[in-house]
Design an enzyme around this catalytic site. Structure first.
Site, mmCIF file in Angstrom:
data_model
loop_
_atom_site.group_PDB
_atom_site.id
_atom_site.type_symbol
_atom_site.label_atom_id
_atom_site.label_comp_id
_atom_site.label_asym_id
_atom_site.label_seq_id
_atom_site.Cartn_x
_atom_site.Cartn_y
_atom_site.Cartn_z
ATOM 1 N N ARG A 35 0.830 -1.217 0.000
ATOM 2 C CA ARG A 35 0.000 0.000 0.000
ATOM 3 C C ARG A 35 0.857 1.257 0.000
ATOM 4 N NH1 ARG A 35 -4.720 -2.139 4.003
ATOM 5 N NH2 ARG A 35 -6.043 -2.925 2.347
ATOM 6 N N LYS A 221 -19.325 -16.862 2.122
ATOM 7 C CA LYS A 221 -20.749 -16.681 2.410
ATOM 8 C C LYS A 221 -21.534 -15.989 1.304
ATOM 9 C CE LYS A 221 -20.489 -16.564 7.386
ATOM 10 N NZ LYS A 221 -20.448 -15.679 8.536
ATOM 11 N N GLY A 377 -9.745 -8.676 -0.914
ATOM 12 C CA GLY A 377 -8.568 -9.177 -0.215
ATOM 13 C C GLY A 377 -8.091 -10.566 -0.590
ATOM 14 N N GLY A 400 -13.452 -3.590 0.206
ATOM 15 C CA GLY A 400 -14.825 -3.101 0.352
ATOM 16 C C GLY A 400 -15.173 -2.032 -0.679
#
Ligand code: AMP
Length: 420
Positions: A35, A221, A377, A400
């Site tokens: 990053r 999920k 991720g 996100g």
């Protein structure tokens, strides 16, 4: 809209919002500096122009001032990468920061302490007791919103220009990611190079689509991917639903899944999604076989089974060879590819095969001219682990933020620059 390439920073101070939320070990050593490196082109351009970057970031999720989350831990590494001694202000909104920002000379850089040491950065009240009354909670929210204005104004007052290079937090309407833009003229606010690339990659996936378009959605999920799956149904030609999500679909269709991960309250939803896909003419690709294990462990006994015939006491932890071939065939014929989420528990060496096969097929398709975007991720961790990052078109730094953009949501960090 202003661009960083055109802007001349000579003699100017620029508040640069970066995402230096890097992992640190117990000795505060950076374990992955991706990053930080990703923001270097922007910082170097400002310095090369003869400008002075004032660098703001968050690190972790502190609930106030916490040494563990101090950005001083990354100061030395950042200085090394930039080749200059970066200065440090131990309080991003105190007198020290204002004085150091004011004294900054062309070609010098200042790193501010963690912006999230102030609740005002996120605009969410802290230390409000669970048992506080609704009135007290509302009053606390109001108070932090009011002081958030002051905080934002202070950050803006350090600089002549605002540069947002933090795609990872673009989905948050925080002081330094969005609100601050309101204090700068249109000509003085812009995306950094990293943010620009991220925005272009998302636009290519959402607007400039070469077909067939295939999305590979994996992970554990259905519930965490439902919005993005629904949004993609109107856009893609093929949708590979894989990973732990597989078994919710298999069970919903009457299959036997043994101990495999499953969301029993999402069985109807799975059927609805399949129906919707059919209506939209989307080819849903589900696994046909699984690599199964007798426990959730890398050392478990393993075998292969049809996906709807997993014996009791066993669970599916990756896709099987037939499914690998099925997925690879679809991927190789695609011209636009989005990959989010592994096909199995790739953290266990014995269950990486499927994710690696997907990554390799994407690289092949990319070599043949497809545009491929990998984001979120775990799929980024996969392409890095398998050494495939160079072979895909773009690896997003935003988890996100990327998912929300693909869901079709407007990201406050982007809107604050684009719409003003
Ligand atoms: P997510 O955060 O939803 O993208 O899910 C990623 C996680 O899903 C990874 O940690 C994987 O280990 C996990 N996962 C993938 N496939 C399976 C599976 N078949 N059973 C259990 N977990 C899985």
């Amino acid at each position: 809209m202003q661009t960083i390439e055109k802007y001349n920073f000579a003699g100017k101070k620029a508040f640069v919002r970066v995402d230096f939320n890097v992992p640190l070990d117990e000795n505060f050593k950076i374990t992955d500096d991706t990053r930080i490196r990703a923001a270097l082109p922007t910082l170097k351009k400002i310095l090369a122009d003869g400008g002075s970057p004032i660098i703001g970031s968050h690190l972790g999720r502190p609930k106030g001032v916490t040494d563990k989350y101090s950005l001083k831990h990354i100061l030395g590494h950042l200085s090394g990468l930039l080749g200059i001694e970066v200065q440090f202000a131990g309080d991003c909104a105190g007198e020290e920061a204002a004085a150091k920002a004011a004294a900054l000379k062309p070609g010098e850089a200042l790193l501010l302490e963690n912006l999230r040491f102030y609740a005002e950065e996120e605009g969410k009240p802290r230390n409000v007791l669970e048992e506080a009354s609704d009135e007290e909670k509302t009053a606390a929210k109001k108070a932090v919103k009011l002081s958030q204005k002051e905080f934002t104004r202070k950050l803006a007052s350090y600089a002549d220009a605002y540069v947002n290079d933090a795609f990872g937090t673009a989905h948050r309407a925080h002081a330094s990611t969005a609100l601050i833009a309101g204090y700068f003229d249109t000509a003085d606010k812009m995306f950094g190079y990293l943010m620009e690339k991220e925005v272009q990659a998302v636009e290519k996936i959402l607007k400039d689509i070469n077909r067939p378009f295939t999305a590979i959605m994996g992970g554990s999920k259905v519930s965490s991917k439902i919005e993005i799956i629904e949004n993609l149904l109107g856009k893609v030609d093929n949708l590979i639903i894989t990973g732990g999500m597989t078994y919710t679909f298999t069970k919903a269709q009457g299959g036997k899944i043994g101990n495999s991960i499953c969301e029993d309250d999402k069985l109807n939803l799975a059927i609805e999604l399949l129906k919707k896909a059919e209506e939209e003419g989307v080819n849903i690709v589900l696994a046909v076989d699984a690599k199964i294990a007798d426990s959730f462990s890398n050392e478990a006994k393993t075998g292969f089974s049809k996906v709807g015939e997993i014996p009791d006491g066993w669970e599916g932890l990756d896709i099987g060879p037939e499914t690998e071939k099925l997925y690879a065939d679809v991927i190789r014929q695609s011209k636009t590819i989005l990959w989010n989420g592994p096909t199995g528990v790739f953290e266990f060496e014995n269950f990486t095969h499927g994710s690696r096969a997907v990554g390799e097929a994407i690289v092949e398709a990319t070599r043949e001219g497809a545009f491929s975007l990998v984001g979120g991720g775990d799929s980024v961790a996969c392409v890095n682990k398998f050494g495939l990052a160079e072979g895909v078109s773009y690896v997003s730094t935003g988890g996100g933020a990327l998912l929300e953009a693909i869901e079709g949501k407007i990201l406050p960090g982007i809107a604050a620059i684009e719409d003003n």
